[in-house]
Design a protein around this motif. Structure first.
Motif, PDB file in Angstrom:
ATOM      1  N   ALA A  32       0.855  -1.200   0.000  1.00  0.00           N
ATOM      2  CA  ALA A  32       0.000   0.000   0.000  1.00  0.00           C
ATOM      3  C   ALA A  32       0.884   1.241   0.000  1.00  0.00           C
ATOM      4  O   ALA A  32       1.958   1.248   0.607  1.00  0.00           O
ATOM      5  N   ILE A  33       0.429   2.272  -0.715  1.00  0.00           N
ATOM      6  CA  ILE A  33       1.140   3.557  -0.653  1.00  0.00           C
ATOM      7  C   ILE A  33       0.208   4.626  -0.104  1.00  0.00           C
ATOM      8  O   ILE A  33      -1.016   4.518  -0.208  1.00  0.00           O
ATOM      9  N   GLN A  34       0.817   5.637   0.507  1.00  0.00           N
ATOM     10  CA  GLN A  34       0.053   6.789   0.996  1.00  0.00           C
ATOM     11  C   GLN A  34       0.493   7.999   0.184  1.00  0.00           C
ATOM     12  O   GLN A  34       1.685   8.323   0.156  1.00  0.00           O
ATOM     13  N   VAL A  35      -0.459   8.607  -0.495  1.00  0.00           N
ATOM     14  CA  VAL A  35      -0.135   9.739  -1.367  1.00  0.00           C
ATOM     15  C   VAL A  35      -0.608  11.038  -0.739  1.00  0.00           C
ATOM     16  O   VAL A  35      -1.772  11.161  -0.342  1.00  0.00           O
ATOM     17  N   ASN A  36       0.319  11.990  -0.637  1.00  0.00           N
ATOM     18  CA  ASN A  36      -0.057  13.347  -0.232  1.00  0.00           C
ATOM     19  C   ASN A  36      -0.063  14.199  -1.503  1.00  0.00           C
ATOM     20  O   ASN A  36       0.987  14.583  -2.015  1.00  0.00           O
ATOM     21  N   TRP A  37      -1.273  14.422  -2.021  1.00  0.00           N
ATOM     22  CA  TRP A  37      -1.420  15.176  -3.275  1.00  0.00           C
ATOM     23  C   TRP A  37      -0.984  16.621  -3.108  1.00  0.00           C
ATOM     24  O   TRP A  37      -0.819  17.342  -4.090  1.00  0.00           O
ATOM     25  N   LEU A  38      -0.824  17.065  -1.868  1.00  0.00           N
ATOM     26  CA  LEU A  38      -0.420  18.452  -1.617  1.00  0.00           C
ATOM     27  C   LEU A  38       1.069  18.515  -1.272  1.00  0.00           C
ATOM     28  O   LEU A  38       1.557  19.481  -0.689  1.00  0.00           O
ATOM     29  N   ASN A  39       1.779  17.445  -1.558  1.00  0.00           N
ATOM     30  CA  ASN A  39       3.221  17.329  -1.368  1.00  0.00           C
ATOM     31  C   ASN A  39       3.640  17.521   0.096  1.00  0.00           C
ATOM     32  O   ASN A  39       3.438  16.639   0.907  1.00  0.00           O
ATOM     33  N   GLU A  40       4.160  18.693   0.453  1.00  0.00           N
ATOM     34  CA  GLU A  40       4.695  18.880   1.813  1.00  0.00           C
ATOM     35  C   GLU A  40       3.651  19.378   2.814  1.00  0.00           C
ATOM     36  O   GLU A  40       3.929  19.499   4.000  1.00  0.00           O
ATOM     37  N   THR A  41       2.462  19.707   2.340  1.00  0.00           N
ATOM     38  CA  THR A  41       1.441  20.254   3.239  1.00  0.00           C
ATOM     39  C   THR A  41       0.933  19.186   4.213  1.00  0.00           C
ATOM     40  O   THR A  41       0.549  18.102   3.796  1.00  0.00           O
ATOM     41  N   THR A  42       0.941  19.496   5.503  1.00  0.00           N
ATOM     42  CA  THR A  42       0.497  18.510   6.508  1.00  0.00           C
ATOM     43  C   THR A  42      -1.029  18.496   6.624  1.00  0.00           C
ATOM     44  O   THR A  42      -1.709  19.402   6.128  1.00  0.00           O
ATOM     45  N   PHE A  43      -1.543  17.487   7.328  1.00  0.00           N
ATOM     46  CA  PHE A  43      -2.978  17.364   7.569  1.00  0.00           C
ATOM     47  C   PHE A  43      -3.507  18.648   8.218  1.00  0.00           C
ATOM     48  O   PHE A  43      -4.498  19.235   7.767  1.00  0.00           O
ATOM     49  N   GLU A  44      -2.820  19.095   9.288  1.00  0.00           N
ATOM     50  CA  GLU A  44      -3.278  20.284  10.042  1.00  0.00           C
ATOM     51  C   GLU A  44      -3.273  21.535   9.157  1.00  0.00           C
ATOM     52  O   GLU A  44      -4.228  22.316   9.171  1.00  0.00           O
ATOM     53  N   GLU A  45      -2.205  21.707   8.380  1.00  0.00           N
ATOM     54  CA  GLU A  45      -2.122  22.885   7.501  1.00  0.00           C
ATOM     55  C   GLU A  45      -3.237  22.846   6.462  1.00  0.00           C
ATOM     56  O   GLU A  45      -3.888  23.861   6.191  1.00  0.00           O
ATOM     57  N   ALA A  46      -3.486  21.676   5.913  1.00  0.00           N
ATOM     58  CA  ALA A  46      -4.529  21.538   4.884  1.00  0.00           C
ATOM     59  C   ALA A  46      -5.906  21.798   5.478  1.00  0.00           C
ATOM     60  O   ALA A  46      -6.762  22.430   4.844  1.00  0.00           O
ATOM     61  N   LEU A  47      -6.101  21.332   6.712  1.00  0.00           N
ATOM     62  CA  LEU A  47      -7.399  21.541   7.381  1.00  0.00           C
ATOM     63  C   LEU A  47      -7.651  23.036   7.577  1.00  0.00           C
ATOM     64  O   LEU A  47      -8.747  23.543   7.288  1.00  0.00           O
ATOM     65  N   ASP A  48      -6.646  23.766   8.030  1.00  0.00           N
ATOM     66  CA  ASP A  48      -6.773  25.221   8.211  1.00  0.00           C
ATOM     67  C   ASP A  48      -7.096  25.908   6.886  1.00  0.00           C
ATOM     68  O   ASP A  48      -7.960  26.785   6.815  1.00  0.00           O
ATOM     69  N   LEU A  49      -6.397  25.483   5.838  1.00  0.00           N
ATOM     70  CA  LEU A  49      -6.628  26.089   4.521  1.00  0.00           C
ATOM     71  C   LEU A  49      -8.046  25.798   4.029  1.00  0.00           C
ATOM     72  O   LEU A  49      -8.716  26.677   3.476  1.00  0.00           O
ATOM     73  N   LEU A  50      -8.525  24.560   4.256  1.00  0.00           N
ATOM     74  CA  LEU A  50      -9.877  24.204   3.818  1.00  0.00           C
ATOM     75  C   LEU A  50     -10.943  24.968   4.590  1.00  0.00           C
ATOM     76  O   LEU A  50     -11.982  25.327   4.037  1.00  0.00           O
ATOM     77  N   LYS A  51     -10.684  25.208   5.872  1.00  0.00           N
ATOM     78  CA  LYS A  51     -11.658  25.990   6.675  1.00  0.00           C
ATOM     79  C   LYS A  51     -11.795  27.402   6.098  1.00  0.00           C
ATOM     80  O   LYS A  51     -12.898  27.953   6.014  1.00  0.00           O
ATOM     81  N   THR A  52     -10.665  27.986   5.695  1.00  0.00           N
ATOM     82  CA  THR A  52     -10.689  29.319   5.074  1.00  0.00           C
ATOM     83  C   THR A  52     -11.443  29.267   3.748  1.00  0.00           C
ATOM     84  O   THR A  52     -12.277  30.126   3.449  1.00  0.00           O
TER      85      THR A  52
END
Length: 406
Positions: free
Chosen positions: A256-276
């Motif tokens: 199995a592989i885990q892909v971060n489509w946002l490259n270096e962006t972490t879960f927390e950073e992405a969550l903040d961006l999505l809330k905005t």
């Protein structure tokens, strides 16, 4: 019939030709032959880089260059200090071939044709009177106290020195093993991942810069990831396959592989961006406009995978859906089921054990007057001109060693 040569080079590919040319340029009095098992020579050069021949890479510092070699990193430091990418450029320029650097650092002939490199080599061997013998498949290697005996399908040769430049040819590895060399079992390197998954179905040709991890492993890589009709490819995946060549072979290419489509962006950073994004686009449909510079159809599929319907507006996305979407964006899990060869550029991890080679001379530590150049050794690199650079460097050092010995 018994033909006598000073030096026989086994293998009519990049490493074989480069070695032969450099030997005779330094020692015009030596009689040299290249033996090739196939009916034509330089086939890999012809198809490399989509027929343009990716000669080398614009990385000019030996300590940086070695980092592109999953196998051979430590051993190549010394050799690259003798002959590096800059020397390759000079060499080809002196032989009438100008190279150019592309944006990603890969270097090609200005002509954009691998035929330019083939012509350069063919003209040089002709001028230097190097015999190129095709359809000569080597059957036996035999060492006497004073010379080598090489038996091919056509005749028997004797010579003082042999250069093995036969690439990933299992038959040659077997012959050398019989003479006392150890072979590191070959496994494929540089391959693409077979993945069947609704999130990437029908998205062939789309790409994104992503980071990829192999689950339950330390393997990870980042770079452009390309979606293909059989799964995933692109520099990021190829890098992972090169560094993970052995480990992924052990897993029989089921993992199995885990892909971060946002490259270096972490879960927390992405969550903040999505809330905005949610606040600013309250009345807009979630699936309609892609964010994070992702291809629109990939965004739509990831939104769908997060359980968000086409009709849902940002204002109506609940906390659970938002978290699931972030998970799909930054930690999407895919099941890999097998591999595919990357184009025709088949690269193998494995070959002659590096402990048995003197990297100052490229001579065997086990059998005097036997030298190695190119992929016959347990050295391989990621895509980008690095495998050729290893061939040029090895060939140059072999030629130097032979000159000094004469």
């Amino acid at each position: 019939m018994n033909s006598k040569y000073n030096i026989i080079i086994i293998g009519g590919g990049a490493a074989g030709f480069f070695t032969a040319i450099n030997i005779v340029e330094k020692n015009p009095n030596l009689k040299v032959a290249i033996l090739e098992r196939g009916k034509s020579v330089l086939e890999k050069v012809r198809i490399s880089g989509g027929g343009r021949c990716n000669v080398t890479h614009a990385c000019f510092v030996p300590n940086d260059l070695v980092k592109f070699y999953p196998r051979g990193e430590r051993e190549l430091k010394g050799p690259f200090n003798q002959f590096c990418s800059g020397d390759t450029i000079d060499w080809f320029e002196k032989h009438g071939v100008e190279l150019k650097i592309e944006e990603d650092g890969r270097m090609f002939p200005v002509s954009n044709s691998s035929q330019t490199i083939i012509d350069c080599f063919q003209e040089a061997v002709k001028k230097l009177k190097i015999d190129v013998l095709t359809n000569h498949s080597v059957q036996e290697l035999y060492k006497t106290e004073t010379h080598w005996k090489v038996t091919t399908t056509q005749e028997i040769f004797t010579c003082e020195k042999i250069v093995m430049a036969s690439g990933s040819n299992p038959k040659m590895w077997d012959l050398l093993q019989n003479l006392g060399h150890s072979i590191v079992e070959p496994v494929p390197s540089l391959f693409t991942f077979n993945i069947k998954d609704p999130r990437i179905k029908d998205l062939m040709g789309l790409s994104a810069v992503a980071s990829v991890k192999v689950k339950k492993s330390k393997l990870e890589a980042s770079g452009p990831l390309l979606i293909t009709h059989w799964g995933m490819s692109g520099p990021g995946i190829l890098r992972l396959s090169a560094w993970g060549a052995r480990e992924l072979a052990d897993k029989k290419y089921q993992f199995a592989i885990q892909v971060n489509w946002l490259n270096e962006t972490t879960f927390e950073e992405a969550l903040d961006l999505l809330k905005t994004i949610k606040e600013e686009n309250a009345k807009k449909l979630v699936s309609k406009y892609a964010h994070f510079e992702l291809p629109k159809r990939l965004w739509e599929n990831l939104v769908k995978a997060a359980g968000i319907s086409d009709e849902l507006k940002w204002a109506d996305v609940n906390k659970k859906q938002l978290n699931t979407l972030v998970e799909q964006l930054t930690n999407a899990e895919f099941q890999v089921n097998g591999k595919s060869t990357f184009k025709e550029e088949f690269v193998t991890a494995g070959g002659i054990d590096l402990k048995e080679v003197n990297f100052k001379t490229m001579e065997s530590k086990i059998l005097p007057n036997l030298y190695f150049a190119g992929e016959i050794l347990n050295i391989d690199a990621i895509t980008g001109g690095f495998n050729f650079q290893n061939a040029w460097t090895g060939g140059f050092i072999v030629a130097n060693s032979i000159s000094e010995a004469n």
